[in-house]
Design an enzyme around this catalytic site. Structure first.
Site, mmCIF file in Angstrom:
data_model
loop_
_atom_site.group_PDB
_atom_site.id
_atom_site.type_symbol
_atom_site.label_atom_id
_atom_site.label_comp_id
_atom_site.label_asym_id
_atom_site.label_seq_id
_atom_site.Cartn_x
_atom_site.Cartn_y
_atom_site.Cartn_z
ATOM 1 N N HIS A 1 -62.458 -132.500 -29.063
ATOM 2 C CA HIS A 1 -63.104 -132.902 -30.317
ATOM 3 C C HIS A 1 -64.571 -133.194 -29.998
ATOM 4 O O HIS A 1 -64.894 -134.238 -29.453
ATOM 5 C CB HIS A 1 -62.416 -134.127 -30.896
ATOM 6 C CG HIS A 1 -63.058 -134.600 -32.156
ATOM 7 N ND1 HIS A 1 -62.887 -133.944 -33.349
ATOM 8 C CD2 HIS A 1 -63.906 -135.631 -32.407
ATOM 9 C CE1 HIS A 1 -63.582 -134.563 -34.286
ATOM 10 N NE2 HIS A 1 -64.214 -135.583 -33.747
ATOM 11 N N ASP B 1 -68.034 -133.989 -31.369
ATOM 12 C CA ASP B 1 -68.799 -134.393 -32.544
ATOM 13 C C ASP B 1 -70.132 -133.655 -32.540
ATOM 14 O O ASP B 1 -70.838 -133.640 -31.532
ATOM 15 C CB ASP B 1 -68.983 -135.908 -32.533
ATOM 16 C CG ASP B 1 -67.653 -136.614 -32.774
ATOM 17 O OD1 ASP B 1 -67.089 -136.419 -33.855
ATOM 18 O OD2 ASP B 1 -67.175 -137.318 -31.869
ATOM 19 N N ASP C 1 -60.756 -135.951 -37.168
ATOM 20 C CA ASP C 1 -61.551 -137.175 -37.288
ATOM 21 C C ASP C 1 -62.034 -137.251 -38.739
ATOM 22 O O ASP C 1 -61.386 -136.745 -39.590
ATOM 23 C CB ASP C 1 -62.706 -137.101 -36.276
ATOM 24 C CG ASP C 1 -63.240 -138.456 -35.890
ATOM 25 O OD1 ASP C 1 -62.712 -139.465 -36.364
ATOM 26 O OD2 ASP C 1 -64.199 -138.516 -35.095
ATOM 27 N N HIS D 1 -69.277 -135.397 -39.735
ATOM 28 C CA HIS D 1 -68.679 -136.717 -39.992
ATOM 29 C C HIS D 1 -69.235 -137.893 -39.184
ATOM 30 O O HIS D 1 -68.670 -138.996 -39.260
ATOM 31 C CB HIS D 1 -67.155 -136.648 -39.898
ATOM 32 C CG HIS D 1 -66.618 -136.354 -38.524
ATOM 33 N ND1 HIS D 1 -66.111 -135.128 -38.190
ATOM 34 C CD2 HIS D 1 -66.531 -137.109 -37.419
ATOM 35 C CE1 HIS D 1 -65.718 -135.153 -36.927
ATOM 36 N NE2 HIS D 1 -65.965 -136.342 -36.434
HETATM 37 ZN ZN LIG Z 1 -65.428 -137.124 -34.572
#
Ligand SMILES: [Zn+2]
Length: 1014
Positions: free
Chosen positions: A261, A263, A373, A581
Site C-alpha cells: 500500500h 500512499d 485505506d 486519501h
Molecule cells: Zn493509505
C-alpha cells in the site's frame, strides 16, 4: 509425562532469532564502496551513475533529510565460492522494526538498469544461484534519506516534513555492504521453524500442538549451533512430518495477493512516491521472476504512469509480468482517492481515467474497486462502482472504527439509489499482512460469514516504501498452503476470490448507506486550502468542459474551436491525484500541501484559459458585457448553461437596508433578516410562510472556538470531548452596513480573538433567499477548531447532506452507539434541516464537515425543538504539518431561508458555479437543456474516445422518481445511454424527438447520455 510448553517455545524462539536467521549468510566479503552525496532533488539514474565517486567507509553517516546519496559497490566473487549461491547484502542503516517510513535504496547494475530495492526487511540483491568464482560485480545504490516523521513517540511536531525546514544532520549510518553466500537450507529451516512456532501459538492444547512442539525440540536437538549450515537439513527432516500434515477440509481459505500500500503522498512528497513505487515494483518484478505462483497486485493508474515515465526499464518488466498474469493491475482508479469529498463528476473521472489507462497500457479492465485505506466511503459509491462496469469492492479501513464493530466481512453494500455492490473486508484487519501465524489465525477466527463462505483476502507485503512482499512471505505462504491447524493460503487474483465468494453466499448480508469511519473525522476540515483548491478545481473543470463542448458543437469555419482533449485530461489528472486519501483529507506533511496549493493555482489558470478560449469563440468579439451562467438554474434572466448581453437583461431590484436601534434589517421580496449590533443573525424570516429560520431567542452565524487536541493522529482526528469547551466569538472590532453595486445589502463585521482576526461580509442579494457570509480569517491558533453555528427553528428528524449525485439522510438523534459515533459528518455543497412544510439549509463553497445537535426547550407548553447545524471551518493541528492552516483563509457560506432539497441543491450549485461577465458581441443559447423536477445536469463534455460525440450526465437529485428530458440544441443523429465510463450498454438506444431525449429516472439515478452530432 512432564511437559513444559514454554520451555520449547522459548528455546525455538531464541535459536531462531539469535542463531538460525543470522546464519542464512555464512561467508561474506566486503565490497569496495565509493559515494557521492547530493543535497536537494533527485537526479536521473543515468546522471547518478556518471557522478564522481570518492571512497567511502562503511559506518560513515550519510543522508541529510530528503537528500540522495549514490553509492558505487565493486567487488569480485571469491574463487572458493564456486558453485555457491551468492548475493549482495546492503544495510543502509535500516530500522527493521519499521518497514517503510525511513531510508530506502534502489539498486542498479553498472549499465544503469534497475535490479531491485533494498529495504529494512529486504536487504539482499541476489546475484547468482551458482557462482563460478571470480565474477566482477558492480552495483550502484540510489540511497534516499527519507526522514522518520512518525517516530517511536508519534505525533510530535517536526520540522522535517518540508525540505525548506528540514535539518542538515546526517540521519543514517550504513552497517553492511558485502557479498555473501546464501545458505538456502538454513533459510528454509528458519521459515519451517517460524511457521510452526507461530502456528502452535494459535492452537488449543491438544495433540496437534504437542506434536509440533515435540518436532521443534527434535529439530533443535540435531541442529549443531556451531555447524548450522551443515546440520540444517537434518533439523528440517525432523520437521517434515508435521509440515506435511494436511489442513482440515473445513479450514478457512486465504486468497493472498502480494501488495504494497503505497500512499501517493503522505509523510513524503509526491516526488518521493515516484521513487517509492519504482523501488517496490522493481523488487516485485524480481520476486515474480524468481517464483512460480506468487502474484502481486497494484492499484492506481497514476503510479503505473510514474514508473512508465521515470523508470521505463522497470515498467517493461511490469508489462511482461502483467501479460503473464502475475502482476495484477487492481482497482481501476486514477489513484486510491478519498471517496467522501470528491464531487460526483470527479469520482467518475477517477474510474474513467484509471480504466482507460489500464486498457490502453495492458489491454485489460479492472473488475473491482480496490480501496483498502481511505477514511470512510460515500453511499453514492455502489451506484458509481456498478455503473462504471465494476462488480466488486474491497476495503479494510472500517476495522479501525473507534466504537462499533462492523458486522460483516463479505456482503452486499447498498447505496442511496438502491444499487448494490458485492463487498469484502479482510477479517485479518490489515492491508500489510506478513502472513504471520497470528494474522492467519485471526482471519479464520474473525470471519463473519463462515456459516456459508470459505475464505477471505489477505494483501501481503510491506507498504509505503517497505518494499512489498518478501521472499520470506512467499516461503510462509508455501508452507501454509495445506497445513493442519492453519487456514490454507493460496496466491490468487481477487477476481477469483470474489467469484467463489459469490457462489458460496447465495444471500449475502446487506449493509445500507454510508460506510462511516468512526475515526479520522477531522479529515473533513484539516488543510483548508487543499480542500478549497479541490472544490474550485472541480467546478472550474466542469465549467470548462461545458463551454468547450458548446463551442466545439457550434464551431464554424469562421470561428473554429477544437475541443482541448489533452489539456482537459491533464488538468483532470492533476485534480484526481490531489484527491489521494492523504492529500485531500489534509493529513500529509507541509511539503505536500505547499505543493498542492501551487498545483491548484496552475489548474485554475489552465482551466480559466480553456474557459476564455471557449467563451471567446461563443460570444464573438465586441465590447458588450456578456453574462454567462454555468449553473443549472436560470440566474437574473440568463438561462442555465447559456449567456446573454447584460444590457438585454431586466434590471434587478435592490435589497433594502435599514439601521435600527438594535442592529440592521436586510430585506428583499423573499426574506427579511435582522442582525444584531454584534453582527449575529437574530431572525431570518421567509416572507411567504412567515416562518423564522432562527430558533426563538437564539442567534445564528455565531463563530465558535473549541480546544481541539485529540489523543492521537492530530490532523486526522477530532475526539468527542472537544465539544466540552467552547467560546463564542462575540467581541466586535468594527461593524458597518452598506449597499453594494450589485444591489445587495451588506453588513461587514470584524472581530479579533486569540492571535487571530476575522472579517465577515454578510449580504443579501435581491431575489435571493440565501444570506451570504464571505469570511476572511487571519488564523493564528494552535490546536483549536473553528465552527459557525446556526440554531434553526426546525424540528428535523434528519439532516440531508449533499454527497455525489444526491444526498444522504442522517438522523439528528444519538439513540445508538452507531449514531453517537457520527458526531462529525460529511457534506458537499449543502446540508438541509427540514420539517414538513419548512426548512433551512447551509450552503458553502469549500466546507466538507458539519455537525448537528437536537435540543428541546420545554417551558411547560409545547416542546420547542431546535436543530443546530454547524459548519466546520478551520483547525490547527501540529502533526504532521506543524503550521497547518496558519495565515489567511477564506470561506463563503450561506443560510438558505425556507429551503427544501430542490432549493438547497440549486443554491449550493449557484454558490460553486458563479456567473461570470466577459466582453463580447452576443450571448448564446444553451447547448444542453434539461427539464423535469429533480433532474440535474452534472456534466456536459465530448466523449473520451474523441469521436466528437456529446456526453451529457444527469442525475435525479430529490430522491424520488423523475420524468423529464434532455434537449441538445444542435443537429443530433443518434442518442444512446452509456455507462459512466462511456461504454455502450446492452439496451442503450434512446428515442429522439428532434434533439430531445425523454427520460424517466429512478431516485438518485445517474444517467449518462451520448449524442452523436450530425
Ligand atoms: Zn493509505
Amino acid at each position: 509425562m512432564h511437559d513444559d510448553v514454554s520451555l520449547t517455545t522459548e528455546r525455538a524462539r531464541r535459536v531462531l532469532t539469535e542463531r538460525v536467521w543470522p546464519a542464512i549468510h555464512s561467508e561474506s566479503a566486503p565490497l569496495e564502496v565509493s559515494w557521492h552525496e547530493l543535497p536537494g532533488e533527485p537526479i536521473a539514474p543515468s546522471e547518478g551513475l556518471a557522478l564522481d565517486y570518492t571512497p567511502y567507509e562503511v559506518g560513515t553517516p550519510w543522508g541529510a533529510a530528503w537528500a540522495t546519496t549514490w553509492f558505487r559497490l565493486r567487488g569480485t566473487v571469491p574463487a572458493q565460492w564456486a558453485g555457491r549461491e551468492v548475493e549482495a547484502v546492503i544495510d543502509l542503516g535500516f530500522d527493521k522494526d519499521r518497514p517503510g517510513f525511513q531510508c530506502e535504496g534502489l539498486v542498479y547494475r553498472g549499465d544503469g538498469s534497475p535490479v531491485k530495492s533494498v529495504n529494512p526487511r529486504n536487504q539482499v540483491v541476489p546475484l547468482t544461484q551458482s557462482a563460478s568464482g571470480g565474477e566482477e560485480i558492480e552495483l550502484y545504490v540510489e540511497g534516499a534519506a527519507n526522514p522518520v516523521i512518525l517516530d517511536a513517540h508519534p505525533f510530535l511536531p517536526t520540522e522535517q516534513g518540508d525540505i525548506q525546514t528540514s535539518s542538515a544532520r546526517k540521519l543514517y549510518e550504513t552497517r553492511r555492504l558485502d557479498l555473501a553466500v546464501l545458505e538456502r537450507e538454513v533459510h528454509d529451516l528458519a521459515l519451517d521453524v517460524q511457521v510452526l512456532l507461530e502456528l502452535q501459538a494459535e492452537l488449543p492444547a491438544g495433540p496437534r500442538r504437542m506434536r509440533i512442539l515435540q518436532a521443534l525440540d527434535d529439530a533443535l536437538d540435531v541442529l549443531d549451533l556451531q555447524r548450522i549450515p551443515e546440520t540444517a537439513a537434518d533439523a528440517r527432516a525432523q520437521l517434515a512430518d508435521v509440515l506435511a500434515s494436511p489442513a482440515e477440509p473445513s479450514a478457512h481459505v486465504i486468497s493472498a495477493v502480494g501488495h504494497a500500500h503505497i500512499d501517493s503522498a503522505w509523510l513524503w512528497p509526491l516526488r518521493e512516491t515516484i521513487r517509492k513505487v519504482a523501488r517496490t515494483t522493481a523488487s516485485m518484478a524480481e520476486l515474480i521472476e524468481g517464483t512460480e505462483d506468487f502474484v502481486y497486485g497494484m492499484s492506481s493508474a497514476q503510479q503505473y504512469a510514474w514508473v512508465k515515465e521515470h523508470r521505463p526499464e522497470v515498467y517493461a518488466r511490469i508489462k511482461e509480468a502483467v501479460a503473464a498474469g502475475r502482476f495484477l493491475p487492481l482497482g481501476g482508479m486514477w489513484v486510491e482517492s478519498d471517496t467522501v469529498m470528491p464531487a460526483g463528476e470527479a469520482l467518475v473521472r477517477q474510474f474513467s481515467q484509471g480504466q482507460r489507462f489500464f486498457e490502453r497500457e495492458f489491454g485489460i479492465r479492472s473488475h473491482g474497486v480496490w480501496l483498502p485505506d481511505s477514511f470512510g466511503y460515500s453511499p453514492s459509491l455502489p451506484q458509481l462502482i456498478r455503473r462504471s462496469g465494476f462488480d466488486w469492492f474491497f476495503t479494510q479501513k472500517i476495522s479501525w472504527n473507534q466504537v462499533n464493530v462492523f458486522p460483516h466481512h463479505t456482503f452486499e453494500w447498498e447505496g442511496i439509489d438502491g444499487s448494490r455492490v458485492f463487498t469484502h473486508f479482510p477479517p485479518m484487519d490489515t492491508y500489510n499482512s506478513e502472513l504471520s501465524g497470528e494474522e492467519v489465525a485471526l482471519a479464520s477466527r474473525q470471519f463473519r460469514e463462515s456459516r456459508h463462505a470459505t475464505g477471505s483476502i489477505a494483501p501481503v507485503g510491506h507498504g509505503d516504501g517497505g518494499g512489498g512482499t518478501t521472499r520470506e512471505m512467499v516461503g510462509r505462504a508455501k508452507r501454509l498452503a495445506d497445513l493442519e491447524g492453519s487456514a490454507q493460503v493460496r496466491w490468487e487474483h481477487p477476481d477469483e476470490f470474489f467469484a467463489r465468494a459469490r457462489r458460496e453466499l447465495e444471500t449475502p448480508p446487506v449493509w445500507v448507506g454510508e460506510l462511516y469511519l468512526e475515526l479520522h473525522r477531522a479529515t473533513l476540515t484539516s488543510q483548508h486550502k487543499t480542500k478549497q483548491g479541490n472544490r474550485r478545481s472541480e467546478h472550474l473543470l466542469i465549467e470548462a468542459e461545458v463551454w468547450a463542448a458548446t463551442a466545439a458543437a457550434r464551431s464554424t469555419a469562421d470561428r473554429p474551436f477544437a475541443y482541448p482533449y489533452d489539456e482537459l485530461d491533464e488538468l483532470w489528472q492533476r485534480v484526481l491525484l490531489h484527491q489521494f486519501h492523504d492529500i485531500l483529507p489534509g493529513t500529509s506533511i507541509a511539503w505536500v500541501h505547499r505543493e498542492a496549493a501551487a498545483a491548484y493555482e496552475e489548474i485554475r489558470s489552465g482551466a480559466e484559459a480553456v474557459i476564455d478560449r471557449a467563451l471567446g469563440a461563443l460570444v464573438g468579439t465586441g465590447d458588450s458585457s456578456v453574462v454567462v451562467n454555468p449553473a443549472t438554474a436560470a440566474r437574473a434572466g440568463v438561462p442555465p448553461l447559456g449567456a446573454a448581453v447584460a444590457g438585454d437583461l431586466p434590471t434587478a431590484e435592490r435589497t433594502g437596508l435599514h439601521e435600527t436601534d438594535t442592529g440592521y434589517v436586510l430585506e428583499n421580496d423573499l426574506v427579511t433578516v435582522t442582525l444584531s449590533r454584534e453582527g449575529h443573525v437574530t431572525s431570518a424570516v421567509d416572507k411567504a410562510s412567515g416562518r423564522d429560520a432562527v430558533a426563538p431567542g437564539r442567534e445564528a452565524g455565531v463563530l465558535q472556538l473549541h480546544q481541539d487536541f485529540p489523543n492521537k493522529w492530530d490532523a486526522w482526528d477530532v475526539d468527542r470531548f472537544y465539544q466540552n469547551s467552547v467560546t463564542d466569538l462575540r467581541d466586535v472590532t468594527s461593524i458597518s452596513a452598506a449597499e453594494q453595486d450589485d444591489g445587495a445589502a451588506a453588513v461587514t463585521v470584524e472581530r479579533t480573538f486569540g492571535g487571530s482576526s476575522v472579517r465577515q461580509v454578510i449580504s443579501l442579494e435581491p431575489g435571493s433567499r440565501t444570506l451570504r457570509f464571505a469570511q476572511t480569517t487571519d488564523w493564528h491558533e494552535t490546536e483549536k477548531f473553528l465552527k459557525v453555528a446556526f440554531p434553526l427553528d426546525v424540528r428535523a428528524e434528519h439532516t440531508a447532506a449533499e454527497t455525489q449525485f444526491g444526498y444522504h439522510k442522517r438522523v439528528t438523534h444519538t439513540n445508538t452507539s452507531w449514531e453517537a459515533a457520527k458526531f462529525e459528518t460529511s457534506m458537499h455543497r449543502f446540508v438541509l434541516a427540514e420539517e414538513p412544510g419548512f426548512g433551512a439549509a447551509l450552503v458553502n463553497d469549500s466546507v466538507y464537515g458539519y455537525d448537528v445537535t437536537r435540543t428541546v426547550g420545554d417551558d411547560g407548553a409545547a416542546p420547542q425543538v431546535t436543530t443546530t447545524l454547524r459548519l466546520s471551518l478551520l483547525r490547527a493541528p501540529r502533526f504532521p504539518d506543524p503550521e497547518t492552516d496558519q495565515g489567511a483563509q477564506t470561506h463563503v457560506y450561506g443560510l438558505v431561508v425556507g429551503a427544501d432539497v430542490a432549493e438547497a441543491t440549486e443554491a449550493g450549485i449557484a454558490m460553486n458555479l458563479p456567473e461570470r461577465t466577459v466582453r463580447g458581441d452576443h450571448g448564446f443559447d444553451p447547448l444542453v437543456t434539461a427539464s423535469g423536477e429533480g433532474v440535474v445536469v452534472s456534466g456536459v463534455k465530448l466523449a473520451d474516445d474523441r469521436s466528437g460525440d456529446l456526453v451529457v450526465r444527469v442525475y435525479e437529485g430529490l430522491g424520488r422518481r423523475a420524468k423529464g428530458s434532455v434537449t441538445v440544441d444542435a443537429p443530433v443523429s443518434r442518442a444512446r445511454t452509456v455507462n459512466l465510463i462511456e461504454d455502450d450498454l446492452q439496451q442503450d438506444a434512446v428515442e429522439l424527438d428532434g434533439g430531445t431525449a425523454a427520460l424517466a429516472l429512478s431516485p438518485f439515478e445517474v444517467r449518462t447520455l451520448r449524442f452523436t452530432l450530425a
